[in-house]
Scaffold this motif. Sequence first.
Motif, PDB file in Angstrom:
ATOM      1  N   THR A 138       0.822  -1.209   0.000  1.00 43.63           N
ATOM      2  CA  THR A 138       0.000   0.000   0.000  1.00 43.63           C
ATOM      3  C   THR A 138       0.860   1.264   0.000  1.00 43.63           C
ATOM      4  O   THR A 138       2.016   1.247   0.447  1.00 43.63           O
ATOM      5  CB  THR A 138      -0.917   0.025   1.236  1.00 43.63           C
ATOM      6  OG1 THR A 138      -0.109   0.072   2.418  1.00 43.63           O
ATOM      7  CG2 THR A 138      -1.805  -1.211   1.277  1.00 43.63           C
ATOM      8  N   GLY A 139       0.262   2.343  -0.459  1.00 42.04           N
ATOM      9  CA  GLY A 139       0.966   3.612  -0.492  1.00 42.04           C
ATOM     10  C   GLY A 139       1.310   4.139   0.885  1.00 42.04           C
ATOM     11  O   GLY A 139       2.353   4.773   1.074  1.00 42.04           O
ATOM     12  N   THR A 164       8.754   1.574  -8.817  1.00 38.19           N
ATOM     13  CA  THR A 164       7.301   1.730  -8.786  1.00 38.19           C
ATOM     14  C   THR A 164       6.621   0.416  -9.169  1.00 38.19           C
ATOM     15  O   THR A 164       7.279  -0.560  -9.526  1.00 38.19           O
ATOM     16  CB  THR A 164       6.875   2.816  -9.775  1.00 38.19           C
ATOM     17  OG1 THR A 164       7.241   2.394 -11.096  1.00 38.19           O
ATOM     18  CG2 THR A 164       7.555   4.148  -9.464  1.00 38.19           C
ATOM     19  N   ARG A 165       5.302   0.413  -9.131  1.00 40.20           N
ATOM     20  CA  ARG A 165       4.536  -0.777  -9.480  1.00 40.20           C
ATOM     21  C   ARG A 165       4.866  -1.270 -10.893  1.00 40.20           C
ATOM     22  O   ARG A 165       5.067  -2.468 -11.115  1.00 40.20           O
ATOM     23  CB  ARG A 165       3.035  -0.474  -9.372  1.00 40.20           C
ATOM     24  CG  ARG A 165       2.155  -1.734  -9.456  1.00 40.20           C
ATOM     25  CD  ARG A 165       0.674  -1.365  -9.473  1.00 40.20           C
ATOM     26  NE  ARG A 165       0.283  -0.523  -8.353  1.00 40.20           N
ATOM     27  CZ  ARG A 165      -0.044  -0.975  -7.146  1.00 40.20           C
ATOM     28  NH1 ARG A 165      -0.009  -2.272  -6.892  1.00 40.20           N
ATOM     29  NH2 ARG A 165      -0.407  -0.127  -6.199  1.00 40.20           N
ATOM     30  N   ARG A 175       2.015  -7.183 -10.286  1.00 40.84           N
ATOM     31  CA  ARG A 175       1.634  -5.795 -10.054  1.00 40.84           C
ATOM     32  C   ARG A 175       1.039  -5.621  -8.655  1.00 40.84           C
ATOM     33  O   ARG A 175       0.380  -4.631  -8.379  1.00 40.84           O
ATOM     34  CB  ARG A 175       0.626  -5.336 -11.113  1.00 40.84           C
ATOM     35  CG  ARG A 175       1.176  -5.351 -12.538  1.00 40.84           C
ATOM     36  CD  ARG A 175       0.174  -4.739 -13.516  1.00 40.84           C
ATOM     37  NE  ARG A 175      -0.127  -3.352 -13.185  1.00 40.84           N
ATOM     38  CZ  ARG A 175       0.642  -2.319 -13.503  1.00 40.84           C
ATOM     39  NH1 ARG A 175       1.772  -2.500 -14.166  1.00 40.84           N
ATOM     40  NH2 ARG A 175       0.283  -1.090 -13.142  1.00 40.84           N
ATOM     41  N   TYR A 177       2.446  -5.054  -5.792  1.00 42.52           N
ATOM     42  CA  TYR A 177       3.112  -4.140  -4.857  1.00 42.52           C
ATOM     43  C   TYR A 177       3.064  -2.691  -5.350  1.00 42.52           C
ATOM     44  O   TYR A 177       3.250  -2.416  -6.538  1.00 42.52           O
ATOM     45  CB  TYR A 177       4.562  -4.564  -4.651  1.00 42.52           C
ATOM     46  CG  TYR A 177       4.672  -5.919  -3.995  1.00 42.52           C
ATOM     47  CD1 TYR A 177       4.566  -6.054  -2.622  1.00 42.52           C
ATOM     48  CD2 TYR A 177       4.844  -7.067  -4.766  1.00 42.52           C
ATOM     49  CE1 TYR A 177       4.638  -7.303  -2.020  1.00 42.52           C
ATOM     50  CE2 TYR A 177       4.924  -8.316  -4.170  1.00 42.52           C
ATOM     51  CZ  TYR A 177       4.818  -8.424  -2.797  1.00 42.52           C
ATOM     52  OH  TYR A 177       4.878  -9.664  -2.207  1.00 42.52           O
ATOM     53  N   HIS A 178       2.845  -1.789  -4.397  1.00 43.34           N
ATOM     54  CA  HIS A 178       2.837  -0.359  -4.712  1.00 43.34           C
ATOM     55  C   HIS A 178       4.224   0.108  -5.127  1.00 43.34           C
ATOM     56  O   HIS A 178       4.391   0.819  -6.136  1.00 43.34           O
ATOM     57  CB  HIS A 178       2.368   0.428  -3.487  1.00 43.34           C
ATOM     58  CG  HIS A 178       2.444   1.919  -3.639  1.00 43.34           C
ATOM     59  ND1 HIS A 178       3.606   2.635  -3.429  1.00 43.34           N
ATOM     60  CD2 HIS A 178       1.489   2.830  -3.979  1.00 43.34           C
ATOM     61  CE1 HIS A 178       3.376   3.915  -3.634  1.00 43.34           C
ATOM     62  NE2 HIS A 178       2.096   4.067  -3.970  1.00 43.34           N
ATOM     63  N   SER A 179       5.238  -0.290  -4.362  1.00 48.04           N
ATOM     64  CA  SER A 179       6.612   0.117  -4.647  1.00 48.04           C
ATOM     65  C   SER A 179       7.564  -0.701  -3.782  1.00 48.04           C
ATOM     66  O   SER A 179       7.143  -1.424  -2.871  1.00 48.04           O
ATOM     67  CB  SER A 179       6.810   1.615  -4.375  1.00 48.04           C
ATOM     68  OG  SER A 179       6.417   1.948  -3.057  1.00 48.04           O
ATOM     69  N   GLU A 440      -1.350  -5.263   3.955  1.00 49.74           N
ATOM     70  CA  GLU A 440      -0.007  -5.597   3.492  1.00 49.74           C
ATOM     71  C   GLU A 440       0.218  -7.087   3.313  1.00 49.74           C
ATOM     72  O   GLU A 440       1.277  -7.506   2.872  1.00 49.74           O
ATOM     73  CB  GLU A 440       1.035  -5.024   4.457  1.00 49.74           C
ATOM     74  CG  GLU A 440       1.166  -3.527   4.414  1.00 49.74           C
ATOM     75  CD  GLU A 440       1.825  -3.035   3.137  1.00 49.74           C
ATOM     76  OE1 GLU A 440       2.838  -3.612   2.722  1.00 49.74           O
ATOM     77  OE2 GLU A 440       1.316  -2.063   2.551  1.00 49.74           O
TER      78      GLU A 440
END
Length: 441
Positions: A138-139, A164-165, A175, A177-179, A440
């Motif tokens: 998450t962000g 990044t994603r 895809r 994961y946010h980052s 998460e």
Amino acid sequence: MPRLIKRLPADDRTNGWSALLPTRTPASPLEGEHTFDWVIVGSGYAGIAAARRLAELRQADSIALVDSGAVGENASGRNSGFAIDLPHVPGDSATSVEQGRRATRVNRFVMADLEQQIKAHGIDCGWERRGRYHAAVTGGVAASALGSYAANLEAWGEPYETLTRDALAQRLGTRYYHSAIYTPGTCLMNPAALVRGLADSLPPRVSRYEHSAVVEIETAGRAPYVRTARGRIRFGKLILAVNPFAQSFGVFKNRQIPMLLFASLTKPLTPAQQAKLGTQASWGITPAHGVAGSTLRLTPDKRLLIRQGFEYSPTLCTDEARRRAARAQHAQLLAARFAHLGELEIEHFWMGWLGISHNHAPAFGQVSERVYAAACCNGSGIVRHTAAGRLIAELALGERSELIDDFLVQGTASYIPPRPLRDLGVIWSIRREQAAGRAEV
């Protein structure tokens, strides 16, 4: 007065890492009466490193290494196979930044030594310097956990890359994961193969005994000993390297918290599934939220590994219903990350224990006149336990070095209230963390 050891390891005998390896003949069990200058209980990374260091420094001394099970089937062979060079729990103060630098020095010294041993002894464990993706789903966690981690990397002067994603999808094929923050120093391997190779390459004068659970110990008097079901060893000095099972020996009883984790390994991906993954041939992900998140790997033979489930385990045992639930959750989490791959069949599922301390420091040192102990890896067992074993041997020989000082830069494991007060506090803390990081998983 002798102490009876009533709580012994209850591993589920389904370790997926060792199931991938050739059959190994374990060392013979302890039988009869023996006398050794040194006895080491526990043949994981710490115990093996202690035995090797003693053999290097005291070539005239006799050394025995005793384990309750078979090498590679204990906790050392059950982890996720990450040898991590950087600290797990960074802080933002000037003191914690310096602590991080010193911990990194220890970690890299040990990793270099492990690489030398792997090369010298031809240990086939799939050791690869692949680096590590420290990822947030998450962000919000990306902003907090990854943000503070990046600040520490900057302060340490360590190289890293923020992804990044889209970049993660290109490299890893998911895809989800946010980052993530990528650091290059981590090595990946089959941990059961590594610990087997390290044990089997010990000098011949280290006498090894497997399937020899210590059931009684006497550390006082003129003739201290450890006893197993079929034998006994009288010793000069004793090193305990049994991690959370140290509490069974009355050592570090109120210094570490036993945690239970579960892991699954899929069957090898088909060529069609492999084609849908990213550009990286193998990789490892650690969760930015350590309590709620999941550890993930793509192995060199194209299997997916997931480790998830972080629960308090004061009795060091679990039941079949909990195992089934954890395995089902792993299947769901893999499907969420890799829905585009279609069906992913779990081939191996297992569990293992680790010890953590309240202040993330090791349980380490002399515990009585003849006894020394090293425990509590805080989730970094391959590197930190290898360091602990080497350094506890040096400490037992009366040596003090800069490396020991660096290893103990955070001090030693702090006091934790006894049960049942401990149970309430730990369970509440874990549930709070899991609730905060529920997205998460």
